[in-house]
Scaffold this active site. Structure first.
Site, short mmCIF file in Angstrom:
data_model
loop_
_atom_site.label_atom_id
_atom_site.label_comp_id
_atom_site.label_asym_id
_atom_site.label_seq_id
_atom_site.Cartn_x
_atom_site.Cartn_y
_atom_site.Cartn_z
N HIS A 156 38.30 31.24 33.45
CA HIS A 156 37.28 31.60 33.18
C HIS A 156 35.79 30.19 32.30
O HIS A 156 35.42 30.14 32.59
CB HIS A 156 37.63 32.19 31.11
CG HIS A 156 38.38 33.32 31.55
ND1 HIS A 156 39.67 33.72 31.05
CD2 HIS A 156 38.23 34.73 31.82
CE1 HIS A 156 40.62 34.57 31.14
NE2 HIS A 156 39.01 35.41 31.74
N LYS B 272 38.92 36.11 42.50
CA LYS B 272 40.36 36.69 41.86
C LYS B 272 39.71 37.88 42.33
O LYS B 272 40.80 38.88 42.40
CB LYS B 272 41.10 36.15 40.48
CG LYS B 272 42.83 37.55 41.33
CD LYS B 272 43.49 36.45 39.79
CE LYS B 272 42.98 37.44 38.19
NZ LYS B 272 43.46 38.69 38.24
#
Ligand code: PAF
Length: 283
Positions: free
Chosen positions: A37, A149
């Site tokens: 993140h 991902k």
């Protein structure tokens, strides 16, 4: 860094920035932030004059028997991490403000939501597309940043942006991995030490596919068998799907030509992990 919970405050702040000619980079998250993140936030920081990150554990993207209630949460540590990543605004809306009690409008991105995770998590991508559109309508981003991902999620969001004529640039950022190759994910925190050791099988299975691709293998079943062989060596690994698909449509391939996406979802104990690798550039 400012923290807003109110939708009205968030909108007012963003409108004022746009009026001043600022560009807004947006990183939507469900919190329990990891280096993956923070990489998205750093990329947003480098490309925009303003950066907003959101933390919202979105109930509509979880199935009835999934981990909405137990999804890991740590708002204080997340807030510190956002500050360190030089985020300007952390937006943490309340569930009842995002979904009023009469809520009945959803975004359904039809085809690309269907295979892979769409099969085992019905309704998941409808929840994702709906909340992402809602967040866009609260934040007014110029660009929004997502990790590769969640490849299928990215394709769903790209299709939604294109089909609904949204003025948001979608930026895909490479998957960040632990030293042994395991893709970073908030759900890795569920893994017991013995499961964590086994979880590297997803990355290693994908690497085997990479080798086949580079060696010119054209038969999708060869990839799938090789990946399955690596996964089932682990006692606690239970594959949900192991596939070789077209990188845009996500449909199963009949033959591997110049590009393909190897993609898999595997339960390690009770934890469902996903990963993928894109192979391209073969003559
Ligand atoms: O990838 C996630 O964390 C979530 O699916 C997202 C995009 C924040 C929507 O809730």
């Amino acid at each position: 860094m400012e923290t807003f919970r109110s939708l009205a405050q968030m909108k007012e702040w963003s409108r004022a920035q746009i009026t001043r000619g600022e560009t807004i980079g947006f990183v939507p998250t469900m919190g329990y932030l990891h280096e993956g993140h923070l990489g998205l936030m750093r990329r947003a920081r480098s490309e925009n004059s303003r950066v907003i990150a959101s933390i919202f554990v979105n109930p509509t993207q979880f199935g009835r028997n999934e981990d909405f209630g137990s999804y890991p949460r740590d708002p204080e540590s997340d807030s510190l991490k956002c500050r360190q990543a030089e985020v300007d605004v952390l937006f943490m809306p309340e569930t009842q403000d995002v979904y009023n009690h009469e809520f009945q409008t959803y975004v359904d991105v039809e085809r690309v939501s269907k295979p892979l995770c769409g099969k085992s998590r019905p309704g998941h991508f409808r929840g994702v597309a709906t909340v992402v559109l809602k967040l866009f309508n609260m934040v007014y981003p110029s660009s929004a940043y997502f990790g590769a991902k969640d490849y299928q999620q990215l394709q769903v969001i790209r299709s939604m942006v294109k089909d609904l004529n949204l003025d948001v640039r979608i930026v895909s950022c490479p998957t960040l991995r632990e030293d042994d190759g395991l893709a970073m994910s908030s759900r890795n925190s569920y893994l017991a030490p013995a499961e964590r050791a086994q979880a590297v099988c997803l990355f290693q299975a994908l690497q085997i596919s990479g080798e086949l691709f580079r060696n010119g293998e054209k038969e999708p079943m060869k990839y799938i068998e090789a990946m399955s062989g690596r996964i089932i060596r682990e006692p606690d690994a239970d594959p949900d799907y192991i596939s070789l698909v077209h990188p845009e449509t996500l449909e199963d391939l009949n033959v591997v030509d110049e590009s393909c996406l190897a993609v898999l979802a595997v339960r390690i104990g009770k934890t469902r992990l996903i990963d993928n690798m894109l192979f391209e550039g073969r003559a």
